[in-house]
Design a protein around this motif. Structure first.
Motif, PDB file in Angstrom:
ATOM      1  N   UNK A  88       8.913   4.293  -8.526  1.00 10.44           N
ATOM      2  CA  UNK A  88       8.772   5.753  -8.633  1.00 10.44           C
ATOM      3  C   UNK A  88      10.079   6.518  -8.415  1.00 10.44           C
ATOM      4  N   UNK A  89      11.199   5.778  -8.252  1.00 12.64           N
ATOM      5  CA  UNK A  89      12.432   6.408  -7.786  1.00 12.64           C
ATOM      6  C   UNK A  89      12.988   7.513  -8.655  1.00 12.64           C
ATOM      7  N   UNK A  90      12.731   7.492  -9.945  1.00 13.80           N
ATOM      8  CA  UNK A  90      13.329   8.519 -10.806  1.00 13.80           C
ATOM      9  C   UNK A  90      12.360   9.663 -11.101  1.00 13.80           C
ATOM     10  N   UNK A  91      11.181   9.633 -10.512  1.00 13.02           N
ATOM     11  CA  UNK A  91      10.200  10.709 -10.745  1.00 13.02           C
ATOM     12  C   UNK A  91      10.706  12.012 -10.146  1.00 13.02           C
ATOM     13  N   UNK A  92      10.589  13.076 -10.892  1.00 10.69           N
ATOM     14  CA  UNK A  92      10.983  14.381 -10.347  1.00 10.69           C
ATOM     15  C   UNK A  92       9.754  15.202  -9.941  1.00 10.69           C
ATOM     16  N   UNK A  93       8.564  14.649 -10.195  1.00 13.56           N
ATOM     17  CA  UNK A  93       7.327  15.368  -9.850  1.00 13.56           C
ATOM     18  C   UNK A  93       6.653  14.770  -8.617  1.00 13.56           C
ATOM     19  N   UNK A  94       7.361  13.917  -7.890  1.00  9.65           N
ATOM     20  CA  UNK A  94       6.811  13.250  -6.705  1.00  9.65           C
ATOM     21  C   UNK A  94       7.665  13.632  -5.514  1.00  9.65           C
ATOM     22  N   UNK A  95       7.025  13.768  -4.356  1.00 11.10           N
ATOM     23  CA  UNK A  95       7.789  14.115  -3.162  1.00 11.10           C
ATOM     24  C   UNK A  95       7.398  13.190  -2.022  1.00 11.10           C
ATOM     25  N   UNK A  96       8.373  12.436  -1.535  1.00 12.93           N
ATOM     26  CA  UNK A  96       8.161  11.519  -0.415  1.00 12.93           C
ATOM     27  C   UNK A  96       9.072  11.985   0.719  1.00 12.93           C
ATOM     28  N   UNK A  97       8.465  12.309   1.853  1.00 11.57           N
ATOM     29  CA  UNK A  97       9.229  12.833   2.990  1.00 11.57           C
ATOM     30  C   UNK A  97       9.403  11.712   4.009  1.00 11.57           C
ATOM     31  N   UNK A  98      10.664  11.406   4.310  1.00 12.06           N
ATOM     32  CA  UNK A  98      10.979  10.289   5.202  1.00 12.06           C
ATOM     33  C   UNK A  98      11.303  10.795   6.603  1.00 12.06           C
ATOM     34  N   UNK A  99      10.764  10.130   7.581  1.00 12.57           N
ATOM     35  CA  UNK A  99      11.068  10.415   8.989  1.00 12.57           C
ATOM     36  C   UNK A  99      11.676   9.152   9.608  1.00 12.57           C
ATOM     37  N   UNK A 123       0.817  -1.216   0.000  1.00 10.41           N
ATOM     38  CA  UNK A 123       0.000   0.000   0.000  1.00 10.41           C
ATOM     39  C   UNK A 123       0.852   1.268   0.000  1.00 10.41           C
ATOM     40  N   UNK A 124       2.076   1.203   0.548  1.00  9.06           N
ATOM     41  CA  UNK A 124       2.939   2.385   0.426  1.00  9.06           C
ATOM     42  C   UNK A 124       3.247   2.651  -1.051  1.00  9.06           C
ATOM     43  N   UNK A 125       3.493   1.584  -1.789  1.00 17.76           N
ATOM     44  CA  UNK A 125       3.750   1.755  -3.220  1.00 17.76           C
ATOM     45  C   UNK A 125       2.500   2.248  -3.940  1.00 17.76           C
ATOM     46  N   UNK A 126       1.353   1.712  -3.550  1.00 15.82           N
ATOM     47  CA  UNK A 126       0.105   2.179  -4.176  1.00 15.82           C
ATOM     48  C   UNK A 126      -0.119   3.662  -3.895  1.00 15.82           C
ATOM     49  N   UNK A 127       0.181   4.064  -2.661  1.00 13.29           N
ATOM     50  CA  UNK A 127       0.006   5.475  -2.296  1.00 13.29           C
ATOM     51  C   UNK A 127       0.971   6.353  -3.090  1.00 13.29           C
ATOM     52  N   UNK A 128       2.178   5.847  -3.306  1.00 14.72           N
ATOM     53  CA  UNK A 128       3.144   6.612  -4.113  1.00 14.72           C
ATOM     54  C   UNK A 128       2.637   6.767  -5.538  1.00 14.72           C
ATOM     55  N   UNK A 130      -0.551   6.760  -6.467  1.00 10.24           N
ATOM     56  CA  UNK A 130      -1.648   7.738  -6.434  1.00 10.24           C
ATOM     57  C   UNK A 130      -1.095   9.159  -6.314  1.00 10.24           C
ATOM     58  N   UNK A 131      -0.020   9.298  -5.555  1.00 12.57           N
ATOM     59  CA  UNK A 131       0.583  10.628  -5.390  1.00 12.57           C
ATOM     60  C   UNK A 131       1.143  11.150  -6.716  1.00 12.57           C
ATOM     61  N   UNK A 132       1.648  10.233  -7.547  1.00  8.30           N
ATOM     62  CA  UNK A 132       2.097  10.667  -8.875  1.00  8.30           C
ATOM     63  C   UNK A 132       0.929  11.210  -9.683  1.00  8.30           C
ATOM     64  N   UNK A 133      -0.264  10.650  -9.439  1.00  6.65           N
ATOM     65  CA  UNK A 133      -1.447  11.107 -10.171  1.00  6.65           C
ATOM     66  C   UNK A 133      -1.994  12.424  -9.632  1.00  6.65           C
ATOM     67  N   UNK A 134      -2.116  12.518  -8.301  1.00  3.12           N
ATOM     68  CA  UNK A 134      -2.848  13.670  -7.761  1.00  3.12           C
ATOM     69  C   UNK A 134      -1.950  14.737  -7.136  1.00  3.12           C
ATOM     70  N   UNK A 135      -0.651  14.498  -7.123  1.00  2.53           N
ATOM     71  CA  UNK A 135       0.267  15.542  -6.673  1.00  2.53           C
ATOM     72  C   UNK A 135       0.381  15.706  -5.171  1.00  2.53           C
ATOM     73  N   UNK A 136      -0.242  14.810  -4.391  1.00  2.00           N
ATOM     74  CA  UNK A 136      -0.113  14.951  -2.936  1.00  2.00           C
ATOM     75  C   UNK A 136       1.284  14.504  -2.484  1.00  2.00           C
ATOM     76  N   UNK A 137       1.782  15.204  -1.477  1.00  2.00           N
ATOM     77  CA  UNK A 137       3.072  14.885  -0.886  1.00  2.00           C
ATOM     78  C   UNK A 137       2.875  13.717   0.082  1.00  2.00           C
ATOM     79  N   UNK A 138       3.807  12.786   0.083  1.00  2.00           N
ATOM     80  CA  UNK A 138       3.661  11.574   0.890  1.00  2.00           C
ATOM     81  C   UNK A 138       4.649  11.613   2.047  1.00  2.00           C
ATOM     82  N   UNK A 139       4.141  11.414   3.262  1.00  2.00           N
ATOM     83  CA  UNK A 139       5.010  11.360   4.434  1.00  2.00           C
ATOM     84  C   UNK A 139       5.018   9.938   5.002  1.00  2.00           C
ATOM     85  N   UNK A 140       6.200   9.436   5.333  1.00  2.08           N
ATOM     86  CA  UNK A 140       6.295   8.098   5.927  1.00  2.08           C
ATOM     87  C   UNK A 140       6.960   8.215   7.297  1.00  2.08           C
ATOM     88  N   UNK A 141       6.231   7.786   8.321  1.00  2.00           N
ATOM     89  CA  UNK A 141       6.689   7.850   9.713  1.00  2.00           C
ATOM     90  C   UNK A 141       6.779   6.438  10.279  1.00  2.00           C
TER      91      UNK A 141
END
Lengths: 482, 482, 482
Positions: free
Chosen positions: B347-358, B289-294, B296-307
């Motif tokens: 999604x690793x080479x996408x430049x239009x996606x933002x995943x914030x790691x904690x 589901x983390x991959x699925x969320x990533x 979806x984020x490529x589609x809708x532009x939402x920033x993804x945070x992983x804690x």
């Protein structure tokens, strides 16, 4: 908005005035000592041919994954920076690539790349304004002009940098022609090689079959039999020693070693050089080969370096398009205590063997590496490596290893670089950070100032010469000989 | 024995005078900037209803697990502090609970709670004597009086705190009614939500079945089919964006991701939503589901945070009596290098996606997270989190990430708090620690002072706006645009 | 080249003048307080017989693995240092061994051994010149003379060192005769024992069978039945309490605990005391016994210490020739979060139990240990241990535990040493490092100076007395009682 480029003469020294004064005094005595570079990745062709470098982008940017990985991380395409992919160098305008790099200098704030670049620009090229979008063309032109002059050819810079010894790194299948050419040329610069047999040990390496074929050809041994394979290693180690090598180097994914019987080793070798082996076989073979290399080192006296713990080519898409060594190697957790035990069960009590351990996993400094090096006669600690070759990284290394391993189980600095022009900068950073560390020990009453001067000299020159066996007279205990 | 309560204007700055002067100058320019809070856990009901808070214990002590876990660790019963258990709030006298808290202030010496409390008491409430057994009643009464005044209602404090943006966090099954009420009220405070779907992703969560039922109801999708389930996520993400959300958040026990085929995913989904699944299935489903969320984020532009990395509800007895979120979550060792690779392969080479790691595992800063963020275009590093949201924690974060990832692969500060009154205190600590860190770089000659001013601004305002996509014009490179 | 030996009165204090002044003021009040040593390995025979020690080598060098492991790591043979092997002490000339040690003092630069040696030489023996090759004989003679005097007999030094309490450590099969002799002698020095039952719990220990036989004999219990075995532990714990013990100690390879049913435990016990058990059985039995010890501690009030994470006797060759405790124990990665949970599921909410956790894996400080101790009422943190009992190690301990666990979930200092003469030096280092840490908190505005004085006292005297239950009136909250 262009800022002046001026290297602070007190850079990397603690701000507290008394401690800073001590650091200055220490640095005054060791800052200008010759450079001894026992482990790195410069191209021996440079010193063999002494050809001119071409331009700023091709020399400083396109080959340096420290720089372009940072730009890539911010969404800049590698092609726009002139970085080669699997089809070769892109048709990028070098000046445009340089401009892109110049406009993004803010990304390097707080990184060691910034320190190295400032040093190269100010000290090697003599710039007085910092690189930015406004000075990009001026830089590109001025660097191009200088590179076209004789004073900036490889041997001239080697001499200007006062390099007393420089080791390159070549594979087991390398004919060592550039090194022969250097010696044949009569030039006095001391450039040696290092034996790095990974590509004939790691059966998962994409170049394994090709390297083995060349390994067979160069040695005339039956490298597909276990006995012939070991004999070929012994022969090539002798070839490398003849080309000045005093050390071998091993860059495995883990630090795992093994202690198989001769029969087991032979059977394992047959398996991994055949067509039916597993990843576990490949790992076990690499493990056994570290022990075999340690045994050969007991015979021929070569120093053994182990650089484990990098997950190579992590970015699948980038590896597919660009291949290896593109700034996509990521450190992993590394164990040494269990991993090294099989090898140490064989050679651990030897006092005539030297194995230098490196790590990308800083958690092992105080927990594993310092206790191991502070006990085993054959183990020494290499300096802070790669991502940790930086002021904070070096400071953590000293803070986390010295109390258990002391200074005298470490081996001085390695620049580990292919960026030749940055070598003085890198050694200067290490010298300054060591002086800062020693100055704090003096200021806090843990060390006398005259002892600190002795240690500063040893960290700069004494330990590296002894650890890498660079001088015949370096076998004596370091400080005791002072 | 009561001590005066006076906030040192130089608190958290280095003592060395020249470095302190630089830190002061940096802080003078950014200390009073508006607060941007892109990740936290305040209750949107407060801003929807703007109702008065009641008393010191109910507002400041009983809901704050940072405070009561420390008292609990010293043998004080949670019931005596007014902390609710599974039967609801205990019949504790709030004044008595406050007195117990006051008498044990020494437990907080050297902790960030102490810094936050001092700030809240001095700056928000205007106290001039420290809290202790002797001033407990005075505090309790004075706080109660202030809370009854209009100046201390939620919206008034929001404005007084100069909060430019505040994100709350809601589950996938939340109707977002409070956010609707805030917007309908005409109040101009910018309060947004964040999409946190853990309870409909983690089949081991005790509320999974209930949350799925509400998820179905709110979306009208067949959430028990794989296709309908993904469609429901997409719908709710759109609902959340309409309520101001720019980001999603994922609080898994590990950072594990997966890259299953569509068929495998569908089969796994059928298994975990059925009655016969294992813990390994549950973990694999969270990973996928983390991959699925990533995606979806490529589609809708939402920033993804992983804690990731918290062992929730570690204290079995306390969980039985009091339920979750009672200060008994303990960090565990966390791997990122292997764990994230399956997702990054997609999604690793996408430049239009933002995943914030904690992380809660600080050993990963220099070994894994900085190298990953310093390479992958889609990865950024969230600030020091939870137990590490503290002066030493923030200092370690900067020291261990900057040299490899730089400043510009980080995203500014998150307060991550449900303690609304402490938000200015928490941001102030972060700003001061960043100024102290930058001041040292300047004092040690690694950074020019004018660059440090630019970085200080970016760490306070620039990076957070860009990373969380808070302004339409924030897409430009940060410092380059300055 | 001989340097003067003079202890800097400001050693280990920060160089920055204002911070140093604060540290000095703190130290002025606590530096000379009596020594409370609740955990160590001195020989009770010394205080029972009060016999003279013989010479420098036999007292200071040959028994101290901190010293000889460093010399061994540089290729010096243990026999040349007078270190005993499996055949007993070698026929080495003690004066020659001392000379070898003296000539290699540079190896200890930057290590805590250097600080301790300087302190012992300057303060205990009154030397004014540092030890080196040139002063070796003078040292050897002068130390020998002093040791022959009454002022240097064990009890005289105990009194001169102002030791208020000293705990030794004995096995479950120890008759405690020396402790009885001390009490019978009428001497007032307070020397207590500690119950360390590892050799009757670890079935992999080479002395297990012998220890069990003595355990049976001393208790009169059927220690080969599960019930009798537990009863024997209870009896011996009572014996130890009668000899002054307030604590038990457990040195397992891991921190693993278990929570088996009585039936399962009994079956496991039968297995491991029989002839057919696996390494996994042995580990599970050690794990279950930690939980059993915690249950016994709930009954009899003894404080429980857990010292996990050392890979014992790592050097195979050296173990074969010299046996255990020869400086070849290497720390390993240690998990606490999962490992302790089974035990905490049983006793985790007890407020009348005290379990003191130690670690050799510093990564657990901020990630695991501080969060655990900052939550569970029964858990406290022991000080920086063994390799980390050093200025940097102690500083990291405070920096990485205080913000989450506070000061009041720690237990003061342990010297953990068999080197009796170094005890004042070790406590002095800890006091100085704590004062330095507190001074920084004051200088950076995080703590008031009068609070820092209170904490400094608690770290030196208050917390250790309370944690180890050394005074009847120590049950009151520490700072609240101040």
């Amino acid at each position: 908005m262009t800022r002046p480029l001026r290297l602070d003469p007190d850079r990397l020294f603690p701000a507290e005035p008394r401690t800073r004064d001590i650091a200055r005094a220490l640095y005054a005595e060791i800052g200008a000592l010759p450079i001894v570079s026992p482990h790195g990745h410069t191209d021996p062709r440079w010193f063999a041919t002494n050809a001119h470098w071409t331009n700023a982008t091709e020399l400083l940017l396109a080959p340096d994954h420290y720089l372009y990985r940072m730009l890539y991380s911010q969404g800049i395409a590698l092609a726009d920076l002139g970085v080669a992919d699997r089809n070769g160098a892109p048709a990028t305008n070098p000046r445009a690539a340089w401009g892109l790099f110049a406009a993004n200098q803010h990304l390097f704030r707080g990184t060691p790349s910034r320190l190295w670049l400032d040093h190269v620009f100010a000290e090697v090229f003599g710039f007085e304004q910092a690189l930015d979008a406004g000075t990009a063309d001026f830089y590109f032109d001025a660097i191009g002009e200088k590179l076209a002059s004789d004073a900036f050819r490889p041997r001239a810079l080697f001499e200007r940098f006062d390099i007393a010894f420089l080791a390159t790194t070549e594979g087991a299948d390398d004919p060592l022609g550039h090194h022969a050419a250097i010696r044949a040329s009569g030039w006095q610069g001391r450039v040696a090689t290092t034996y790095r047999p990974d590509a004939v040990i790691d059966v998962e390496h994409e170049g394994f079959a090709t390297s083995m074929a060349r390994f067979a050809e160069l040695t005339g041994e039956d490298v597909y039999s276990w006995r012939g394979y070991l004999a070929a290693h012994a022969k090539r180690r002798a070839d490398f020693r003849a080309a000045g090598a005093t050390a071998t180097d091993h860059g495995h994914a883990t630090a795992r070693t093994a202690n198989l019987s001769a029969t087991e080793s032979e059977a394992l070798f047959a398996r991994v050089t055949g067509s039916d082996w597993t990843a576990a076989d490949a790992e076990l073979f690499r493990a056994q080969m570290l022990t075999e290399m340690a045994k050969l080192a007991c015979d021929d006296g070569m120093v053994m370096q182990i650089h484990p713990g990098s997950f190579r080519n992590h970015n699948r898409g980038l590896f597919a398009s660009h291949g290896r060594d593109k700034g996509a190697d990521i450190p992993t957790r590394t164990d040494y205590v269990s991993a090294l035990k099989p090898m140490l069960d064989v050679v651990g009590t030897r006092t005539d063997l030297s194995i230098i351990l490196f790590t990308l996993d800083e958690t092992t400094y105080s927990r594993e590496l310092a206790p191991l090096a502070g006990h085993y006669p054959c183990l020494k600690l290499g300096p802070a490596w790669w991502f940790h070759d930086s002021p904070e990284g070096m400071r953590r290394f000293r803070e986390q290893t010295t109390e258990t391993a002391g200074f005298y189980n470490t081996v001085g600095f390695n620049d580990d670089t292919r960026a030749f022009l940055s070598i003085p900068a890198r050694h200067d950073v290490a010298r300054r950070v060591d002086c800062a560390f020693l100055a704090r020990l003096v200021a806090e009453g843990q060390l006398h100032e005259n002892e600190a001067h002795e240690v500063a000299y040893d960290l700069t020159i004494g330990l590296v010469r002894r650890a890498y066996k660079l001088d015949a007279d370096a076998a004596a205990p370091v400080a005791a000989a002072a």
